[in-house]
Structure formats: C-alpha cells, structure tokens
Write an enzyme that holds these catalytic residues in place. Structure first.
Site, PDB file in Angstrom:
ATOM      1  N   LYS A 177      43.895  37.857  44.076  1.00  0.00           N
ATOM      2  CA  LYS A 177      43.147  38.726  44.772  1.00  0.00           C
ATOM      3  C   LYS A 177      41.754  38.211  45.314  1.00  0.00           C
ATOM      4  CE  LYS A 177      43.998  41.844  40.797  1.00  0.00           C
ATOM      5  NZ  LYS A 177      44.354  40.648  40.160  1.00  0.00           N
ATOM      6  N   MET A 208      31.362  37.700  37.920  1.00  0.00           N
ATOM      7  CA  MET A 208      31.527  38.437  39.277  1.00  0.00           C
ATOM      8  C   MET A 208      30.465  39.157  39.920  1.00  0.00           C
ATOM      9  SD  MET A 208      35.309  40.335  38.874  1.00  0.00           S
ATOM     10  CE  MET A 208      34.975  40.771  37.364  1.00  0.00           C
ATOM     11  N   ASP A 241      46.913  33.175  40.162  1.00  0.00           N
ATOM     12  CA  ASP A 241      45.712  33.648  41.091  1.00  0.00           C
ATOM     13  C   ASP A 241      44.819  32.811  41.659  1.00  0.00           C
ATOM     14  OD1 ASP A 241      44.046  34.269  38.644  1.00  0.00           O
ATOM     15  OD2 ASP A 241      45.043  36.148  38.698  1.00  0.00           O
TER      16      ASP A 241
END
Ligand code: SAH
Length: 468
Positions: free
Chosen positions: A270, A383, A248
């Site tokens: 993603k 995040m 990813d």
C-alpha cells in the site's frame, strides 16, 4: 572416512570416567544424560561432581586409577590432566576391547566424541576427526540456529505414528510424501508450539481420510525493520517453507531473497495515496489461498501487531476458520533506537515510551497531546514524515520545550540508514535539508541527546547521487 559414526545405547550400562575436575564434570553430565551408570575414579572431585556422588547419581572411587579398574565397563573416558595416566587407562581399556576416549587427545583414543545438537530424540553429531574441534563447534552453532527447539517434540510425536502410517501407506513413495507434508506443514508447526492435542486429532483424521489433501494455513510474520540479520529463526523457517508470499513495500529485496525460491510472490503493498490492493482484497486472497491448501506467508515490515494491520487480517481468517499463526518481528522503533544509539527508556531521562502514528486521519493529526507531552517520556512517531513540521509545532504548542531533542531515522538498521539529530524546532528543517524519505521514524525526548555518545552504527553518508 577416518571415523565411523554410530550412536551408542548407554542406558544403564556401566561406564568409567577417570578424573574429577571440570572436564570430567562435563563428560559426566553428558554420559548421565544418556542414562549411563557411571563410576568416577579420582582422588578428589570438583564440587558439582561431589554433589552428584553424594546424591547417589554417580559412584565415586576416591583414589588413583589402576589398569585393572577398566574391567567390565562398556565405555571408558579418561579426563585427567596427566597424559601418562590417561594413556594407561586408554591402553588398558583397548587391550580388553573396550572403547576408550581421552578428552581432546585423539591419538590416545579409540573413539572420539562429536559436537552435539540435542533435540532428543533427534540428535546431530558433528566431527572433524578430532583435528579441529573448534570448527565442529562452529558448525554445531549454525545447526543450533537452524533447527527449531521444538524439533524434539516433533520427532517424538512423529515416531508415535510410525506404525500407523506404515500400515496406511503400503507404498514407500506415498509414505514419504505423507511424512513430508506432515513434517513441513502446519501440523508440525502446531506440534512445535506444544499443541499436540489438535495435531493428533488432525493426524488421525488424515490417516483415516481416503485422500490426504494438505491443509493450508496463514503465517503472519514480522520481517523486522529491514536488516535480514534481525529476522527471527521462526520467521526465516516459515519463509523457507512458504508456497506463496504476500508482501508489501516495507519488505526489502534482501529479505525476499530468503523466501523459498519457488514460492509464488504477490505484492500487495500500500502506498499512502495509491492502494495496490484494498485491505478486504488482501484478506479474501489469503482466505482463498489457504483454502486451496497453500502455506501462505503474510510478510510484514517490523512487527505485524505494531501499526501493521495484523489484527484486521487475522480477524478475517478467524471468521473463516482458516488456521493461522503470528510471528512477532522487531518493530522499527526498536530497530531504529538500537541502531541510532537512542535508548527508548533510561533511568535518568525516560520512564515510559509511547508509539504513535503521525498519519493524518480526516486531514488532521488526531493525537492525545496532553499524554504525549508528559515529562520523562520518549515518543516514537511512525508514518510521521510528511507531517513532521505540524507534529513538531504541535509538540511545542502543547508545552514541550522547543529545545527538546528530536531525531529522524531513515531506513533504520539497513546499510543505507541515515540519521538526523536536532530539536523540535530544527527537525523539520533537517528533514528537508537532507531530503529524508520514507520509511523513517521520528523520536522525540531527552534520550535522543544520548545518540552522539551511544551511536555505534556509523555508515558513511552516501554522497549526493552516489549509488548505494
Ligand atoms: N509494522 C511496522 C510499522 C508499519 S507502519 C513496524 O513494526 O515497524 C510504517 C512505518 O514504519 C513507516 O512509515 C516508518 O515510520 C516505520 N518504519 C518501518 N520500517 C522502518 C525503517 N527501517 N526505518 C525507519 N522507519 C521505519
């Protein structure tokens, strides 16, 4: 080739070592590990050699050496610090056709000893003809890092099946193909992990089957925070064996370059808004590929079990009976902390560290604020970039001082790492001013203040617009 390499069987063979110091001790250990029956001639012995003599592991003749001493031995090693003594011993041995080595003196030796990588029964010997021993040692160090510790087990395991494999495959080509599929496949990984029972069962099943389809498996591998130097040996090895790799966005190009060239690459990244592949699709893709007998590498940024959905992915595999293994990676919190000079714990400043995600769920940041605002604690937010302003406000609203040190680290551990250090009050402004972008971590706590002294990884900040 100036020297002819051989491996000598010394089990229970009489060998003579002349000298009783540290150098002799190293040689004694080596000869003993090959099972030699060892006699040491030296007026005095270093303490560890003396202990070996006292326990009867070696025989000690406590005197000066004489030329006649070499008689009857299979191998002679001279390791005194007197060149004339070494010469006498070596010449006496060679006159009787006994191979003789003088440590670090190829001129006086009839044979030289190589640098060794020992994964017995697999042994690799490296020599530069005695000319540049340091180079041989450097080569050895590289080999040590490339060859897994479990290779010894694997070699022993495989040799137990040698005759049966020979009987099963008359044809050399078939035999080679079979061994390659075993030694490079999931079965070998299992042996190296110490699971010989199931490996043996599978080996027997494969020998009994009429055709031998390779069995697939999924390796869920942590690729670390981005700097290829921070991969584990195991990650690198599996990367170089994979048939197909699923990766990813956190896995950067320099890491992908280390994957086996002809492995198929599938991007399953993603982005927050734009899901390339839904998690269920990734899961079923892995199940299908492994079911086709492929070695599937699921490569993840950082550590697969730290905000990596690793658990969800292997649950699906477990449910379908697909064999899998998990390889931990350096999580970005560890990478960022080390490369920004921010110890996550410190006896004076933080007794605990908490990793949280600042990702919004249902439009708000659902975090346990009383737990996060405890004193003497470091908080690392994954995040959290887009929510940085709200996070800092919440920290303050729940009782943290506005002056609490806080940092943001972008692309940690890579050559383009950038760090901004401020406080809960100033951090959101710094993030804006420096246009910090993802991936980035936020670290909150007193330890952040240490960065100005302990930061060692300094890169020139790229000038705006500079290609870097
Ligand atoms: N499994 C990963 C985390 C995946 S979540 C790990 O163990 O690190 C994705 C978040 O990780 C990013 O939003 C960012 O906060 C953080 N991250 C990953 N790599 C990073 C890096 N090189 N520098 C800073 N943060 C990073």
């Amino acid at each position: 080739m100036e020297y002819f390499p051989i491996f000598l069987r010394l089990q229970d063979e009489p060998c003579l070592l002349v000298g009783g110091g540290e150098v002799a001790l190293r040689k004694a250990r080596l000869l003993r590990s090959a099972g030699a029956r060892l006699t040491v001639v030296a007026p005095q012995l270093a303490p560890e050699l003396a202990a070996m003599a006292a326990s009867g592991e070696i025989r000690h003749l406590p005197r000066e050496v004489a030329a006649e001493d070499v008689r009857g031995y299979r191998l002679v090693v001279a390791a005194t610090d007197q060149r004339e003594v070494n010469r006498l011993v070596s010449q006496a041995a060679q006159a009787q056709g006994i191979p003789a080595n003088v440590v670090d003196d190829p001129e006086l030796s009839s044979y030289i000893t190589p640098a060794i990588v020992d994964r017995s029964p697999l042994v690799i010997a490296v020599s530069t003809g005695g000319g540049v021993p340091v180079l041989a040692r450097l080569v050895r160090a590289r080999l040590e890092s490339m060859i897994p510790a479990g290779f010894g087990n694997l070699a022993r395991f495989a040799s137990r099946f040698r005759d049966r494999v020979k009987a099963r495959f008359g044809n050399v080509e078939q035999r080679r193909a079979f061994w390659e599929s075993v030694l490079e496949g999931p079965l070998a990984e299992r042996v190296m992990n110490g699971d010989e029972v199931s490996a043996e069962a599978e080996m027997l099943a494969r020998l009994a089957a009429s055709d031998t389809p390779p069995s697939g498996a999924v390796y869920l591998v942590g690729a670390g925070p981005g700097n290829p130097d921070l991969l584990t040996f195991r990650a690198l090895r599996l990367m170089q064996q994979a048939d197909v790799v699923l990766y990813d966005n956190l896995v950067a190009e320099p890491l992908l370059e280390l994957v086996r060239r002809d492995a198929e690459r599938i991007f399953v990244g993603k982005q927050r808004a734009n899901h390339t592949l839904a998690q269920e699709d990734i899961n079923s893709l892995m199940v299908r590929l492994a079911g086709e007998g492929k070695r599937v590498l699921r490569l993840k940024g950082g550590d697969p079990f730290t905000f990596g959905r690793g658990g969800e992915e292997i649950e699906a595999l477990a449910a379908q009976g697909i064999p899998f293994e998990v390889v931990p990676g350096i999580t970005s919190a560890s990478g960022a902390a080390a490369y920004a000079g921010i110890p996550l714990t410190h006896r004076d400043h933080a007794q605990s560290v908490v990793f949280v995600t600042g990702h919004k769920q249902d439009g708000s940041i659902a975090l346990d604020w009383p737990a996060l605002t405890r004193p003497q604690q470091t908080v690392v937010v994954y995040m959290g970039l887009t929510m940085a302003a709200e996070l800092c406000t919440e920290f303050i609203r729940h009782g943290k001082a506005a002056a609490t040190p806080a940092a943001v680290i972008e692309r940690a551990t890579t050559s383009s790492q950038r760090t901004a250090i401020g406080t809960l009050e100033t951090l959101p402004g710094l993030i804006q001013a420096h246009s910090i972008s993802s991936p980035a971590l936020i670290i909150v706590g007193d330890v952040v203040a240490l960065s100005s002294r302990l930061g060692w990884y300094r890169r020139a900040e790229p000038a705006p617009g500079a290609a870097d």
